[in-house]
Design a protein around this motif. Structure first.
Motif, PDB file in Angstrom:
ATOM      1  N   VAL A  49       0.829  -1.211   0.000  1.00 44.27           N
ATOM      2  CA  VAL A  49       0.000   0.000   0.000  1.00 44.27           C
ATOM      3  C   VAL A  49       0.859   1.255   0.000  1.00 44.27           C
ATOM      4  N   ALA A  50       1.965   1.239   0.750  1.00 46.01           N
ATOM      5  CA  ALA A  50       2.806   2.428   0.878  1.00 46.01           C
ATOM      6  C   ALA A  50       3.401   2.863  -0.452  1.00 46.01           C
ATOM      7  N   ALA A  51       3.594   1.933  -1.350  1.00 44.62           N
ATOM      8  CA  ALA A  51       4.220   2.270  -2.641  1.00 44.62           C
ATOM      9  C   ALA A  51       3.297   3.048  -3.560  1.00 44.62           C
ATOM     10  N   THR A  52       1.980   2.960  -3.327  1.00 45.98           N
ATOM     11  CA  THR A  52       1.039   3.593  -4.249  1.00 45.98           C
ATOM     12  C   THR A  52       0.114   4.602  -3.591  1.00 45.98           C
ATOM     13  N   CYS A  53       0.184   4.768  -2.259  1.00 42.66           N
ATOM     14  CA  CYS A  53      -0.738   5.669  -1.579  1.00 42.66           C
ATOM     15  C   CYS A  53      -0.316   7.124  -1.773  1.00 42.66           C
ATOM     16  N   GLU A  54      -1.127   8.057  -1.312  1.00 36.96           N
ATOM     17  CA  GLU A  54      -0.852   9.481  -1.495  1.00 36.96           C
ATOM     18  C   GLU A  54       0.338   9.957  -0.671  1.00 36.96           C
ATOM     19  N   TYR A  55       0.764   9.167   0.306  1.00 29.21           N
ATOM     20  CA  TYR A  55       1.899   9.548   1.144  1.00 29.21           C
ATOM     21  C   TYR A  55       3.196   8.879   0.702  1.00 29.21           C
ATOM     22  N   ALA A  56       3.244   8.320  -0.489  1.00 27.56           N
ATOM     23  CA  ALA A  56       4.411   7.549  -0.924  1.00 27.56           C
ATOM     24  C   ALA A  56       5.690   8.377  -0.885  1.00 27.56           C
ATOM     25  N   ASP A  57       5.648   9.617  -1.381  1.00 31.23           N
ATOM     26  CA  ASP A  57       6.862  10.440  -1.387  1.00 31.23           C
ATOM     27  C   ASP A  57       7.286  10.826   0.024  1.00 31.23           C
ATOM     28  N   VAL A  58       6.306  11.074   0.910  1.00 31.32           N
ATOM     29  CA  VAL A  58       6.626  11.392   2.306  1.00 31.32           C
ATOM     30  C   VAL A  58       7.241  10.185   3.000  1.00 31.32           C
ATOM     31  N   ILE A  59       6.718   9.006   2.739  1.00 34.30           N
ATOM     32  CA  ILE A  59       7.250   7.788   3.351  1.00 34.30           C
ATOM     33  C   ILE A  59       8.691   7.553   2.918  1.00 34.30           C
ATOM     34  N   ASN A  60       8.970   7.725   1.628  1.00 36.14           N
ATOM     35  CA  ASN A  60      10.341   7.557   1.140  1.00 36.14           C
ATOM     36  C   ASN A  60      11.284   8.566   1.776  1.00 36.14           C
ATOM     37  N   ALA A  61      10.801   9.788   1.999  1.00 37.56           N
ATOM     38  CA  ALA A  61      11.640  10.814   2.602  1.00 37.56           C
ATOM     39  C   ALA A  61      11.929  10.490   4.067  1.00 37.56           C
ATOM     40  N   LEU A  62      10.917  10.063   4.814  1.00 38.19           N
ATOM     41  CA  LEU A  62      11.106   9.755   6.232  1.00 38.19           C
ATOM     42  C   LEU A  62      12.019   8.549   6.428  1.00 38.19           C
ATOM     43  N   MET A  63      12.016   7.633   5.483  1.00 36.64           N
ATOM     44  CA  MET A  63      12.868   6.446   5.588  1.00 36.64           C
ATOM     45  C   MET A  63      14.350   6.772   5.418  1.00 36.64           C
ATOM     46  N   CYS A  64      14.658   7.997   5.039  1.00 36.99           N
ATOM     47  CA  CYS A  64      16.061   8.406   4.932  1.00 36.99           C
ATOM     48  C   CYS A  64      16.673   8.728   6.291  1.00 36.99           C
ATOM     49  N   LEU A  65      15.864   8.726   7.334  1.00 37.03           N
ATOM     50  CA  LEU A  65      16.370   8.924   8.691  1.00 37.03           C
ATOM     51  C   LEU A  65      16.716   7.575   9.305  1.00 37.03           C
ATOM     52  N   ARG A  66      17.798   7.524  10.048  1.00 30.98           N
ATOM     53  CA  ARG A  66      18.180   6.279  10.714  1.00 30.98           C
ATOM     54  C   ARG A  66      17.113   5.886  11.730  1.00 30.98           C
ATOM     55  N   GLY A  67      16.820   4.596  11.797  1.00 32.15           N
ATOM     56  CA  GLY A  67      15.835   4.099  12.743  1.00 32.15           C
ATOM     57  C   GLY A  67      14.409   4.180  12.256  1.00 32.15           C
ATOM     58  N   VAL A  68      14.206   4.724  11.061  1.00 32.54           N
ATOM     59  CA  VAL A  68      12.857   4.852  10.502  1.00 32.54           C
ATOM     60  C   VAL A  68      12.722   3.864   9.349  1.00 32.54           C
ATOM     61  N   ALA A  69      12.159   2.706   9.648  1.00 31.23           N
ATOM     62  CA  ALA A  69      11.921   1.701   8.623  1.00 31.23           C
ATOM     63  C   ALA A  69      10.587   1.981   7.941  1.00 31.23           C
ATOM     64  N   LEU A  70      10.186   1.080   7.044  1.00 32.94           N
ATOM     65  CA  LEU A  70       8.978   1.299   6.262  1.00 32.94           C
ATOM     66  C   LEU A  70       7.748   1.436   7.148  1.00 32.94           C
ATOM     67  N   THR A  71       7.579   0.510   8.104  1.00 32.06           N
ATOM     68  CA  THR A  71       6.385   0.557   8.941  1.00 32.06           C
ATOM     69  C   THR A  71       6.362   1.806   9.823  1.00 32.06           C
ATOM     70  N   THR A  72       7.545   2.246  10.287  1.00 35.03           N
ATOM     71  CA  THR A  72       7.612   3.469  11.091  1.00 35.03           C
ATOM     72  C   THR A  72       7.273   4.690  10.253  1.00 35.03           C
ATOM     73  N   ALA A  73       7.854   4.775   9.061  1.00 29.33           N
ATOM     74  CA  ALA A  73       7.566   5.903   8.168  1.00 29.33           C
ATOM     75  C   ALA A  73       6.105   5.920   7.763  1.00 29.33           C
ATOM     76  N   PHE A  74       5.558   4.757   7.490  1.00 27.77           N
ATOM     77  CA  PHE A  74       4.144   4.660   7.122  1.00 27.77           C
ATOM     78  C   PHE A  74       3.268   5.142   8.274  1.00 27.77           C
ATOM     79  N   GLY A  75       3.585   4.705   9.503  1.00 26.14           N
ATOM     80  CA  GLY A  75       2.804   5.129  10.661  1.00 26.14           C
ATOM     81  C   GLY A  75       2.867   6.625  10.888  1.00 26.14           C
ATOM     82  N   LEU A  76       4.059   7.209  10.794  1.00 24.21           N
ATOM     83  CA  LEU A  76       4.199   8.656  10.990  1.00 24.21           C
ATOM     84  C   LEU A  76       3.448   9.434   9.912  1.00 24.21           C
ATOM     85  N   ALA A  77       3.555   8.971   8.684  1.00 23.93           N
ATOM     86  CA  ALA A  77       2.922   9.692   7.570  1.00 23.93           C
ATOM     87  C   ALA A  77       1.404   9.700   7.704  1.00 23.93           C
TER      88      ALA A  77
END
Length: 377
Positions: free
Chosen positions: A207-235
């Motif tokens: 879902v994260a690859a195609t949702c409206e927050y996809a670019d935000v999720i990719n950006a948040l994952m550039c922080l250490r300790g922020v995996a896909l599920t963490t970035a998805f939750g924050l977004a």
């Protein structure tokens, strides 16, 4: 232009207590009805078209507000923690609550809660389902470990819940039938919940690859300790990052110190823990991963950095260096690690905003596509 009528709704699972207030005349009209959106809408439509309604955020969700908005009724949802209540008011009834909401709305004292779309709420539901699955798995593992410990069994290796550990667990047996059944039942539950969590992770990745927050999720994952599920939750929990600034996002997540100051005395306490509990938890957990010294991106982090634009990449690298330096400074000062981690989490909230808000702001500025802009070939 001021609304002529302000309507407070005290919404419950089965009933709604409504109060309509006209500040100009002081006229008050009350009603009690079934919690049916069409019933509530028909009652509100008896008033002038510029009437405005409000009800508190709660377990009934956003369905009623969406229904009223679709049918042209200006409806907002109030943040319960921001409602004004008199210290000496010890009588609470549905009629008083609805009247209080109407009065605060007429005075402009209602702090509104953002109403997500149905698609955004669905993404949030998915993220929170994973949180509950993770909690259930952790509890099941604790029960299994406690049972083994009560019977003097302890896994000799420091690393657990890998393949060797699971093989060791399957080799354990007990002479008493009751204990054996309990152990096998707990072990089966752990494996079932683990498989369930993995299915949820796979669904979130899809879902994260195609949702409206996809670019935000990719950006948040550039922080250490922020995996896909963490970035998805924050977004999905924060949603619209442009509502905040780098200074206010920490307050929204409850990561700023509480304060009780008066006169010449200023006293600060623990963090407020206001706002979104889940998003705050994700940031606090991610902040622990910022503790090791950051020199250059690893293989995994480099792959994530390759997915974003240059400006986002530069901001993310600054954030990782800054967070690592902050940890080092706290360690040299002998700061309590729990407090240091909270401070780093507060800074990470600001860095998350610096990564997400520009992307969403740029998206808002893109003009909508219209057929009038298309030239004939």
């Amino acid at each position: 232009m001021f609304q002529s009528t302000y309507i407070g709704l005290d919404v419950h699972a089965q009933t709604v207590v409504a109060c309509a207030l006209n500040p100009a005349t002081g006229e008050i009209e009350r009603a009690k009805m079934a919690m049916e959106p069409d019933v509530v809408l028909s009652w509100i439509q008896r008033f002038p078209s510029d009437a405005k309604a409000v009800y508190e955020a709660g377990p009934t969700g956003y369905a009623l507000a969406r229904h009223l908005l679709v049918h042209g009724v200006d409806c907002v949802i109030a943040a319960p923690s921001k409602l004004l209540r008199a210290p000496g008011d010890h009588i609470k009834t549905d009629q008083r609550d609805s009247l209080g909401l109407a009065r605060m709305l007429s005075l402009g004292e209602v702090t509104e809660v953002r109403i997500p779309t149905e698609e955004q709420e669905a993404l949030r539901d998915l993220s929170r389902t994973r949180l509950q699955a993770q909690k259930s798995l952790t509890l099941a593992k604790q029960r299994l470990n406690a049972l083994l410990l009560r019977h003097g069994l302890r896994y000799p290796e420091p690393t657990r819940w890998n393949r060797p550990h699971l093989q060791w667990l399957h080799r354990q047996h007990f002479e008493q039938a009751g204990t054996e059944y309990s152990y096998q039942s707990d072990l089966e539950l752990v494996e079932l919940l683990d498989a369930h969590l993995k299915r949820l992770d796979a669904r979130i990745a899809e879902v994260a690859a195609t949702c409206e927050y996809a670019d935000v999720i990719n950006a948040l994952m550039c922080l250490r300790g922020v995996a896909l599920t963490t970035a998805f939750g924050l977004a999905v929990e924060v949603g619209d990052w442009t509502r905040f600034t780098g200074a206010t996002i920490g307050s929204y997540l409850g990561l700023v110190p509480s304060e009780h100051s008066s006169g010449q005395k200023r006293s600060q306490g623990s963090i407020t823990k206001a706002g979104n509990t889940y998003a705050r938890r994700l940031l606090v957990e991610a902040a622990w991963h910022q503790k090791p010294e950051f020199k250059r991106p690893g293989v995994t982090l480099q792959r994530r950095l390759d997915l974003v634009d240059s400006q986002t990449r530069v901001t993310a690298l600054k954030a990782n260096h800054r967070s690592s330096d902050r940890w080092e400074g706290f360690e040299q000062r002998g700061k309590l690690r729990v407090k240091a981690n909270t401070a780093v989490a507060r800074e990470m909230a600001g860095w998350c905003w610096a990564l997400a808000a520009p992307l969403q702001e740029a998206r808002k500025q893109v003009p909508a596509f219209s057929s009038g802009n298309v030239r004939a070939a």
